[in-house]
Write a protein that holds these residues in place. Structure first.
Motif, PDB file in Angstrom:
ATOM      1  N   VAL A 162       0.849  -1.189   0.000  1.00 53.72           N
ATOM      2  CA  VAL A 162       0.000   0.000   0.000  1.00 53.72           C
ATOM      3  C   VAL A 162       0.884   1.238   0.000  1.00 53.72           C
ATOM      4  CG1 VAL A 162      -1.810   1.243   1.221  1.00 53.72           C
ATOM      5  CG2 VAL A 162      -1.793  -1.258   1.231  1.00 53.72           C
ATOM      6  N   LEU A 163       0.765   2.042  -1.036  1.00 55.23           N
ATOM      7  CA  LEU A 163       1.579   3.245  -1.163  1.00 55.23           C
ATOM      8  C   LEU A 163       1.249   4.227  -0.042  1.00 55.23           C
ATOM      9  CD1 LEU A 163       1.371   3.892  -4.990  1.00 55.23           C
ATOM     10  CD2 LEU A 163       3.437   3.346  -3.718  1.00 55.23           C
ATOM     11  N   GLY A 164       2.282   4.728   0.625  1.00 58.10           N
ATOM     12  CA  GLY A 164       2.087   5.776   1.609  1.00 58.10           C
ATOM     13  C   GLY A 164       1.662   5.299   2.975  1.00 58.10           C
ATOM     14  N   SER A 165       1.476   3.986   3.169  1.00 58.68           N
ATOM     15  CA  SER A 165       1.091   3.516   4.497  1.00 58.68           C
ATOM     16  C   SER A 165       2.280   3.621   5.445  1.00 58.68           C
ATOM     17  CB  SER A 165       0.593   2.069   4.429  1.00 58.68           C
ATOM     18  OG  SER A 165       1.621   1.209   3.988  1.00 58.68           O
ATOM     19  N   VAL A 166       1.979   3.566   6.730  1.00 60.04           N
ATOM     20  CA  VAL A 166       3.023   3.732   7.743  1.00 60.04           C
ATOM     21  C   VAL A 166       4.095   2.655   7.574  1.00 60.04           C
ATOM     22  CG1 VAL A 166       3.509   3.751  10.214  1.00 60.04           C
ATOM     23  CG2 VAL A 166       1.392   4.771   9.342  1.00 60.04           C
ATOM     24  N   GLY A 167       5.358   3.079   7.449  1.00 65.93           N
ATOM     25  CA  GLY A 167       6.455   2.137   7.331  1.00 65.93           C
ATOM     26  C   GLY A 167       6.678   1.602   5.933  1.00 65.93           C
ATOM     27  N   SER A 168       5.913   2.087   4.932  1.00 67.89           N
ATOM     28  CA  SER A 168       6.056   1.546   3.586  1.00 67.89           C
ATOM     29  C   SER A 168       7.219   2.197   2.855  1.00 67.89           C
ATOM     30  CB  SER A 168       4.756   1.726   2.790  1.00 67.89           C
ATOM     31  OG  SER A 168       4.504   3.091   2.569  1.00 67.89           O
ATOM     32  N   VAL A 169       7.487   1.705   1.664  1.00 63.37           N
ATOM     33  CA  VAL A 169       8.704   2.081   0.964  1.00 63.37           C
ATOM     34  C   VAL A 169       8.680   3.524   0.475  1.00 63.37           C
ATOM     35  CG1 VAL A 169       7.876   1.244  -1.280  1.00 63.37           C
ATOM     36  CG2 VAL A 169      10.321   1.308  -0.807  1.00 63.37           C
ATOM     37  N   VAL A 170       7.526   4.060   0.088  1.00 60.90           N
ATOM     38  CA  VAL A 170       7.477   5.406  -0.489  1.00 60.90           C
ATOM     39  C   VAL A 170       7.889   6.476   0.521  1.00 60.90           C
ATOM     40  CG1 VAL A 170       5.954   7.160  -1.463  1.00 60.90           C
ATOM     41  CG2 VAL A 170       5.862   4.813  -2.314  1.00 60.90           C
ATOM     42  N   PRO A 171       7.298   6.530   1.734  1.00 63.16           N
ATOM     43  CA  PRO A 171       7.779   7.538   2.675  1.00 63.16           C
ATOM     44  C   PRO A 171       9.237   7.335   3.085  1.00 63.16           C
ATOM     45  CG  PRO A 171       6.096   6.132   3.684  1.00 63.16           C
ATOM     46  CD  PRO A 171       6.102   5.836   2.234  1.00 63.16           C
ATOM     47  N   LEU A 172       9.702   6.072   3.102  1.00 68.27           N
ATOM     48  CA  LEU A 172      11.100   5.822   3.429  1.00 68.27           C
ATOM     49  C   LEU A 172      12.009   6.416   2.356  1.00 68.27           C
ATOM     50  CD1 LEU A 172      13.327   4.330   5.117  1.00 68.27           C
ATOM     51  CD2 LEU A 172      13.156   2.577   3.357  1.00 68.27           C
TER      52      LEU A 172
END
Length: 636
Positions: free
Chosen positions: A450-460
């Motif tokens: 899920v894009l943008g979920s907590v701990g996912s790759v996009v915010p990282l």
């Protein structure tokens, strides 16, 4: 700004507009009579004011009021205002004929009545359009420092954008580009179309543009990638207009420019649920959402509130997240009844109390741990929170006669190689085992990252780019399926509303995305160059990670449903007695913190579980290199 200041800012006082229109009515009536008799020797008297003129003024004033002509503003006069003027003119002439017919239209030529509505429409519409053009011109001239903008696209979105830029006064559209050959050399709102999209670099130099704006909201992912590459070649900053979905969801405002998001480049076409079915299923219901403050849980609450539930019960272990989602729901949906249950959904006493106290019709079980590498070193918590808590909720729903239990699973549960996947697969089997011909209907919804979920790759990646790099990717060939948070929740609602008992549903997520390509795209969107400005470092697969994920088991025989984007998996053969019977042993192993016993039970119950790392209880590998750069969905 006060009412008077608003008028001073460009809106004519309404009384002045009304007087102007009545003067034009009088002038139109007198001029048409004068023109009618201009060539005659014996000209009848044409007084400036008489009974007929009074009737005309009164009838036309009532017609103006009837069509709501004065609700609009001259500053924003449009085609809709012209239509209202024509309508009022024709209604007025009909009223005039009806009132004056008692004296057989004595002294009123038929030619005047025929020409009257058309002449009046011109006399009323002309000044309005001239006034708007004058204001638009002043807006452009008022700020000599307006930022020069080159617009990519020449459709309806571009036309609206040009109007908005003129009104703002902060931007000046200097040209447009479009690939349609028949538009070359034409003008849109007075702005010339200077070439095709491929000409953006040369045209940007010639026009001294300082900003590029992409005004083609219908572009698919391939087209958007091409346009982004062209924009990047200019070295200028670029923005895009919001899509219709962004406006409807409230994530963007009309006329607001936004940065190109990674979601725009991943090839995911927005899912369109069967809204009639979903709303009919949700309307008036009470729903309980576990993990209600997380990424998926909170969006589920928003979607349910938006589509007609009467009451939402929030079950969340974090009081901070609970307060956040509760405040948002109460603020945006003041008529919605919101109840809060603070605690662990794996606590049987808490769960029984919540179900008996609030009597939900449907339970959405979104609470879970989701970080693959972290859970590899914490198998007990993966089992306790993902498997046993699901068993606790699912059995309690059966006991309290809840209509529907919707379990949120993951593609990691297919041929699991991690503690996350195995614990989630066991939870899927529990739901299928408890499903009966009567009582609670159990539904499982399985989706990818899920894009943008907590701990996912996009915010990282975004944070790593902000710090100047490097961006860490586990392997050059690693790929994942992606979807957005709203899309995931719409899938959950669609599947829950239309599903059969015990089924597992999955979204048709298209082709998987290479994580290295995702990293490169995000670096470019940040205005940097991969491997030049921001380095990409490959760190190696971590415990529990696979190169590629699957959506279904090979023998699940996925089949289409009534919704073109939702697939249903067939039920694989398994022993429900073994699945439910091993729960007691699993609880004992968790209570004793016996990792070996937990691993043995998981392997026996989920025989396809094949850990990629031998040391399941080992510390998190690579923790000093990568702060959990998840290729997985974050905590729901």
């Amino acid at each position: 700004m006060s009412f008077w200041r608003q008028r001073q800012a460009g809106n004519l006082p309404r009384i002045a507009v009304m007087l102007h229109d009545l003067f034009m009515v009088w002038a139109c009536w007198r001029l048409l009579h004068a023109a009618r008799y201009a060539l005659l020797d014996d000209v009848p008297s044409n007084p400036l004011f008489d009974f007929n003129v009074a009737v005309v003024l009164l009838a036309q004033a009532l017609a103006f009021r009837y069509v709501g002509l004065y609700r609009g503003l001259w500053r924003f006069a449009s085609v809709a205002d012209l239509v209202s003027i024509f309508k009022a003119s024709f209604i007025g002439v009909i009223a005039i004929v009806l009132v004056l017919s008692y004296k057989r239209l004595d002294g009123v030529p038929v030619s005047v009545l025929i020409a009257y509505p058309f002449a009046l429409a011109i006399l009323l519409g002309g000044p309005r359009l001239l006034y708007r053009s004058w204001k638009d011109y002043l807006a452009v001239q008022s700020d000599a420092s307006a930022r020069r903008v080159l617009v990519l696209g020449a459709g309806h979105a571009a036309e609206s954008l040009v109007k908005d830029l003129r009104r703002s006064g902060d931007y000046e559209a200097v040209g447009l580009l479009d690939d349609s050959l028949h538009l070359q050399g034409a003008k849109l709102q007075g702005i010339p179309i200077l070439g095709t999209l491929d000409d953006v670099a040369s045209v940007a130099r010639e026009t001294a543009a300082k900003l590029l704006v992409i005004a083609i909201p219908t572009l698919d992912a391939t087209g958007m990638q091409r346009v982004i590459a062209l924009c990047e070649s200019t070295g200028l900053p670029f923005r895009t207009v919001p899509r219709l979905n962004d406006l409807m969801e409230g994530s963007s405002l009309p006329g607001q420019l936004k940065e190109v998001a990674i979601e725009d480049l991943l090839g995911r076409q927005p899912i369109q649920p069967d809204w009639e079915l979903v709303r009919g299923w949700l309307r008036g219901r009470t729903v309980l959402v576990t993990g209600a403050g997380g990424s998926i849980g909170s969006e589920l609450c928003r979607q349910c509130a938006r589509h007609g539930v009467a009451r939402i019960v929030l079950l969340e272990i974090s009081e901070f997240l609970m307060l956040n989602i509760r405040g948002e729901l109460c603020r945006n949906f003041p008529h919605l009844q919101v109840e809060c249950v603070l605690g662990d959904c794996g606590d049987p006493t808490l769960v029984r109390h919540a179900l008996s106290e609030h009597r939900p019709d449907t339970v959405f079980h979104a609470a879970a741990y989701k970080q693959v590498p972290l859970l590899e070193g914490n198998l007990r918590e993966a089992v306790r929170n993902n498997t046993l808590a699901t068993d606790c909720m699912a059995r309690a729903c059966l006991e309290h006669e809840v209509d529907n239990f919707v379990f949120i699973s993951t593609d990691k549960a297919v041929d699991p190689a991690s503690a996350l996947g195995a614990s989630k697969r066991y939870a899927e089997l529990i739901c299928q085992s408890l499903n009966q011909k009567k009582g609670t209907r159990y539904v499982t919804v399985r989706f990818g990252n899920v894009l943008g979920s907590v701990g996912s790759v996009v915010p990282l990646f975004r944070e790593q780019i902000r710090r100047g790099g490097p961006v860490t990717v586990t392997d050059p060939e690693v790929s994942r399926y992606f979807m957005t948070i709203p899309e995931a929740c719409l899938l959950i609602l669609q599947a829950a509303a239309s599903s059969s008992r015990g089924a597992i549903y999955m979204l048709d997520m298209g082709e998987p995305i290479l994580i290295r390509d995702l990293a490169r795209q995000m670096i470019r969107l940040a205005g940097k160059q991969p491997d030049t400005d921001i380095a990409i470092v490959y760190t190696g697969l971590r415990p529990g990670e696979k190169l590629h994920e699957s959506l279904f088991y090979s023998d699940e025989n996925s089949r289409p449903t009534s919704h073109p984007k939702v697939l249903e998996a067939g039920i694989r053969e398994f022993s429900a007695e073994q699945v439910l019977g091993n729960i007691t042993r699993l609880r004992e192993a968790v209570a004793a913190y016996d990792v070996a016993a937990m691993l043995e039970i998981l392997s026996a119950t989920v025989p396809e579980y094949s850990p990629l790392q031998e040391a399941v209880g080992a510390p998190l590998a690579g923790a000093n290199v990568v702060p959990f750069p998840s290729k997985e969905a974050g905590r729901n």
